[in-house]
Design an enzyme around this catalytic site. Sequence first.
Site, PDB file in Angstrom:
ATOM      1  N   ASP A 173       3.147  -4.135   8.102  1.00  0.00           N
ATOM      2  CA  ASP A 173       1.871  -3.460   7.917  1.00  0.00           C
ATOM      3  C   ASP A 173       0.772  -4.482   8.187  1.00  0.00           C
ATOM      4  OD1 ASP A 173      -0.495  -2.373   7.003  1.00  0.00           O
ATOM      5  OD2 ASP A 173       0.276  -1.762   5.048  1.00  0.00           O
TER       6      ASP A 173
ATOM      7  N   CYS B 282      -4.790   2.429  -3.645  1.00  0.00           N
ATOM      8  CA  CYS B 282      -3.547   2.968  -3.085  1.00  0.00           C
ATOM      9  C   CYS B 282      -2.379   2.001  -3.303  1.00  0.00           C
ATOM     10  CB  CYS B 282      -3.689   3.290  -1.604  1.00  0.00           C
ATOM     11  SG  CYS B 282      -4.892   4.581  -1.251  1.00  0.00           S
TER      12      CYS B 282
ATOM     13  N   LYS C  81     -10.801  -0.665  10.503  1.00  0.00           N
ATOM     14  CA  LYS C  81     -10.929  -1.884   9.702  1.00  0.00           C
ATOM     15  C   LYS C  81     -11.284  -3.095  10.560  1.00  0.00           C
ATOM     16  CE  LYS C  81      -7.455  -0.240   6.364  1.00  0.00           C
ATOM     17  NZ  LYS C  81      -8.333   0.122   5.238  1.00  0.00           N
TER      18      LYS C  81
ATOM     19  N   HIS D  87       0.859  -1.178   0.000  1.00  0.00           N
ATOM     20  CA  HIS D  87       0.000   0.000   0.000  1.00  0.00           C
ATOM     21  C   HIS D  87       0.900   1.234   0.000  1.00  0.00           C
ATOM     22  CE1 HIS D  87      -2.811   2.988   1.706  1.00  0.00           C
ATOM     23  NE2 HIS D  87      -3.805   2.165   1.407  1.00  0.00           N
TER      24      HIS D  87
ATOM     25  N   GLN E 288      -4.458  -5.128   7.056  1.00  0.00           N
ATOM     26  CA  GLN E 288      -5.399  -6.089   6.485  1.00  0.00           C
ATOM     27  C   GLN E 288      -5.348  -7.449   7.169  1.00  0.00           C
ATOM     28  OE1 GLN E 288      -7.671  -5.230   4.418  1.00  0.00           O
ATOM     29  NE2 GLN E 288      -6.900  -3.216   3.819  1.00  0.00           N
TER      30      GLN E 288
END
Length: 406
Positions: free
Chosen positions: A198, A361, A224, A121, A201
């Site tokens: 990261d 993104c 999220k 991302h 997700q």
Amino acid sequence: MDTTSIRTDFPILGQKVNGHPLVYLDNAATSQKPQSVIDTLVTYYENYNSNVHRGVHTLGTIATERYEEAREKIRKFINARSTKEIIYTKGTTNSLNMIATGYGRANLTQGDEIVISPMEHHANLIPWQQAAQATGASLKYFPMKADGTLDLEDVRRTITDHTKIVACTQVSNVLGTINPVKEIAEIAHEKGAVMVVDGAQSTPHMAIDVQDLDADFFAFSGHKMLGPTGIGILYGKQALLDAMEPVETGGEMIDEVDYYRATWADLPWKMEAGTPNIAGAIGLGSAVDYLNQIGMDAISEYETELGRAAYEAVSAISGVTVYGPEQRAGMVSFNIEGIHPHDVSTALDAEGIAVRAGHHCAQPLHRRLECASTVRASFYFYNTLEEIEKLTRGIKDAKEYFGHVL
């Protein structure tokens, strides 16, 4: 998974959009909120709205207690060693920028290497571009296989004695690829590099143990994972956070100040300048309570089933290209030959199906995929196999409609 019961906890899911029951498949962008989280926010503002860490009055004391209780819930949720390693931020993007600026720029020099994956991302790409430009370090990328996965032998060849930082998403927000970040961290540490993950997700969808992953830094967002917007977490190993200078200054992050110098408060407050998103933090704590009640292993298992079903159903439609590996997280990104993704999204919305269209993104990744954008359907534990069937029918309807128009 008792989705019928679970869905009653989410008020927004009961509505109709364009005359159809809402099918919300844009969870990679943001998740919906259960009533318990909504009630937590209302309770804060109605009953104990106050700043934290500053006042000794009753409302301030209650707000501070709830705010720090949420930090402890989050610590347990990702199995950090200490609440000193849990920094409240605005979200994953803010967290990753803090790492790249506060740690990266302070520790990188000319000749050093930053290694990231091609599927990042922008939030885990641009900060490292900026850090490289500011320090003279070079930015390198792991090779990516044709199916959108990483090979650990390629990882081992790419990380060298000059590598100081390795940054990688645990789950791709486009491909659904689940990257072996634990093994990548091990290789990075063998070369003396720091591992940045990261987790935007992954954290909402699977059990996270930062100690087991041996991540040096780990970032994720509240919105999220059922929580409010504007709240996120930067996890960092305490020794690294202790050595970092604050990225922002002022407010409660100080210890002592005179006209010409200042000293910093202890962790985690050293990294939290200004009035924080108090309601957001407490709301995220409530979201963690809800997720723990369902169980992260149960969520992961169920969403794997949804992802597999969606991949098989969408891949079977002629003229449709699905991107990413067969073994994936609960999302599917695709294109219909000859039809712009925005047109597909608009057609699905007409049937009450909310998906995302665009480059998500991740422009460099889309160039690798040889397309400007994709349609992405992303799932959460309140989605159903019936909704995947509706998505499949909607894709076929869009294909037929635009086929006649074109």
